[in-house]
Enzyme design. Structure first.
Site, PDB file in Angstrom:
ATOM      1  NE  ARG A   2      -5.631   7.813  10.165  1.00 51.82           N
ATOM      2  CZ  ARG A   2      -5.181   6.978   9.226  1.00 51.82           C
ATOM      3  NH1 ARG A   2      -6.027   6.496   8.318  1.00 51.82           N
ATOM      4  NH2 ARG A   2      -3.911   6.634   9.187  1.00 51.82           N
ATOM      5  CG  ASP A  56       1.353  -0.073   9.915  1.00 46.93           C
ATOM      6  OD1 ASP A  56       0.954   0.611  10.876  1.00 46.93           O
ATOM      7  OD2 ASP A  56       1.246   0.291   8.736  1.00 46.93           O
ATOM      8  CE  LYS A  96      -1.649   1.538   3.883  1.00 45.25           C
ATOM      9  NZ  LYS A  96      -2.404   1.787   5.127  1.00 45.25           N
ATOM     10  CB  SER A  99       7.226   5.256  10.972  1.00 46.80           C
ATOM     11  OG  SER A  99       6.273   5.014  11.966  1.00 46.80           O
TER      12      SER A  99
END
Length: 426
Positions: A124, A314, A22, A198
């Protein structure tokens, strides 16, 4: 609500060819649209998030040809920023990989845009990105709540200069700004405030940008210098790597149940940080074998780990359910940004793990999991979060069934996930 009950799985064995990533798919689609020339993407992910990006690009005047199975896409690039003839409202679902990068890219050209999405998207945060865009000359306003979508954007161009971006909540803010910055009219210097989460996702961004021909200077992830007035250039063919986050479920299944699972489409040369999930499984006792474009997991005796997962948040979710099968208490640390994902994943994970009998401690940025002597059958709520559904499917590797509510939510990244899991368990 639809639900799916998975009966206990007695064995796991076989090979999985991963659907496209993705993260890579949506980055590459956007850059292909902005680039001069034609890009043919192969192994494109066919999922909700990608469809939202494709629909937005079509509305913005980008021409593309999509194969019947939707895994190949030939994009005719504009060779410039977006300049549609009419005001547009773009609905982007709950796709952060579309909302954040498009918010930045639409500031570069001309036109008026409203970016909106599902109710969760409006929860978000996007404020850190908008603040940075405004500092570079963008005209962006919040239509409902400060710091959250929906947004109204007037294309004015970006003038570059020195901007600060808070990196502590989501790396997608930096990714979005980085992808827009080469088309600014002046050199851009991006300074990171706070600890950048990340980082491997930033590596994905930088790698794809380089493939599309632009230059960026990365000064130890603290400062990024982007020369002005660059042009993205279509690379011709672009192969989308398999989704490393999606690999985690199958590798974990082998680790839990035994047998051997080979996952193809990622490997030791992958640009995705989530391949490091295999290292976490190895630390728990799994036997891992690496190839250039594959990873194999074989059963080990699973032991609890205490690890910082800031770099792969994730995939770390899969460790939380694998911990149900490990000896001892597993601690997953430094994952505050779970709270701003598709749902508040720390709260959701703690709630659902307790349903199957685990003893769970939920902190502001960590979770600890102590497995029960035997797992209990439970109906797992998935919170419209694809990863919750896939993670908790692993409970069926015990002697207990598990019921997954709203299993269709996996369509965000992996529509046929449960079919693939069944293939390995036959």
């Amino acid at each position: 609500m639809e639900s799916l009950t998975l009966q206990p799985i007695s064995k796991i064995d076989g090979q999985i060819n991963l659907p496209g990533s993705k993260s890579v798919s949506n980055r590459a689609l956007l850059l292909a649209a902005l680039a001069s020339g034609t890009t043919k993407l192969t192994n494109l992910l066919d999922s909700d998030d990608i469809r939202h990006m494709l629909n937005a690009l079509k509305a913005l005047g980008v021409e593309y040809k999509l194969s019947a199975d939707k895994t190949e896409c030939e994009v005719t690039g504009l060779g410039r920023a977006f300049e549609p003839n009419e005001a547009l409202e773009l609905f982007l679902g709950n796709a952060g990989t579309a909302m954040r990068p498009l918010a930045a890219a639409l500031c570069l050209g001309q036109g008026e845009f409203v970016l909106t999405g599902e109710p969760r998207m409006k929860e978000r945060p996007i404020g850190h990105l908008v603040t940075a865009l405004k500092a570079a000359g963008a005209d962006v306003e919040y239509l409902e709540n400060e710091n959250y979508p929906p947004l109204k954007i007037k294309g004015t161009g970006l003038h570059g200069g020195t901007v600060e971006i808070d990196g502590s909540i989501s790396s997608q803010f930096l990714t979005a700004f980085l992808m827009a910055a080469p088309l600014s009219t002046q050199e851009t210097t991006i300074k990171i405030v706070g600890d950048l989460v990340s980082k491997p996702y930033i590596d994905i961004t930088l790698d794809i940008m380089a493939t599309f021909g632009v230059k960026i200077e990365n000064q130890n992830y603290q400062t990024f210098v982007v020369p002005a007035n660059q042009t993205y250039v279509a690379p011709g063919d672009f192969l989308v790597e398999g989704d490393a986050s999606s690999a985690s479920y199958f590798l974990a299944a082998a680790a839990i149940k035994g047998g051997e699972v080979k996952v193809t489409g990622i490997g030791k040369k992958s640009i995705q940080g989530d391949v490091q999930f295999a290292d976490a499984l190895a630390a728990m006792g799994t036997e891992i074998e690496w190839g250039d474009d594959y990873v194999i997991a074989r059963k080990g005796e699973l032991n609890a780990i205490d690890m910082d997962f800031n770099h792969i948040p994730d995939a770390a979710m899969t460790i939380a359910t694998a911990a149900l099968f490990a000896k001892g208490t597993t601690s997953i640390r430094n994952v505050y940004n779970w709270r701003v994902k598709e749902t508040d994943r720390l709260a959701a994970m703690a709630t659902e793990l307790r349903k199957v009998g685990a003893v769970v401690e939920e902190g502001e940025d960590y979770i600890t999991i102590t497995p029960p002597a035997s797992l209990q059958h439970a109906s797992i709520d998935t919170y419209d979060d694809h990863r919750m559904a896939m993670c908790f499917s692993l409970v069926a590797l015990s002697d207990t069934p598990v019921t997954i509510n709203d299993p269709g939510c996996t369509s965000k990244t992996f529509p046929d996930y449960f079919d693939k899991l069944k293939e390995l368990s036959c």
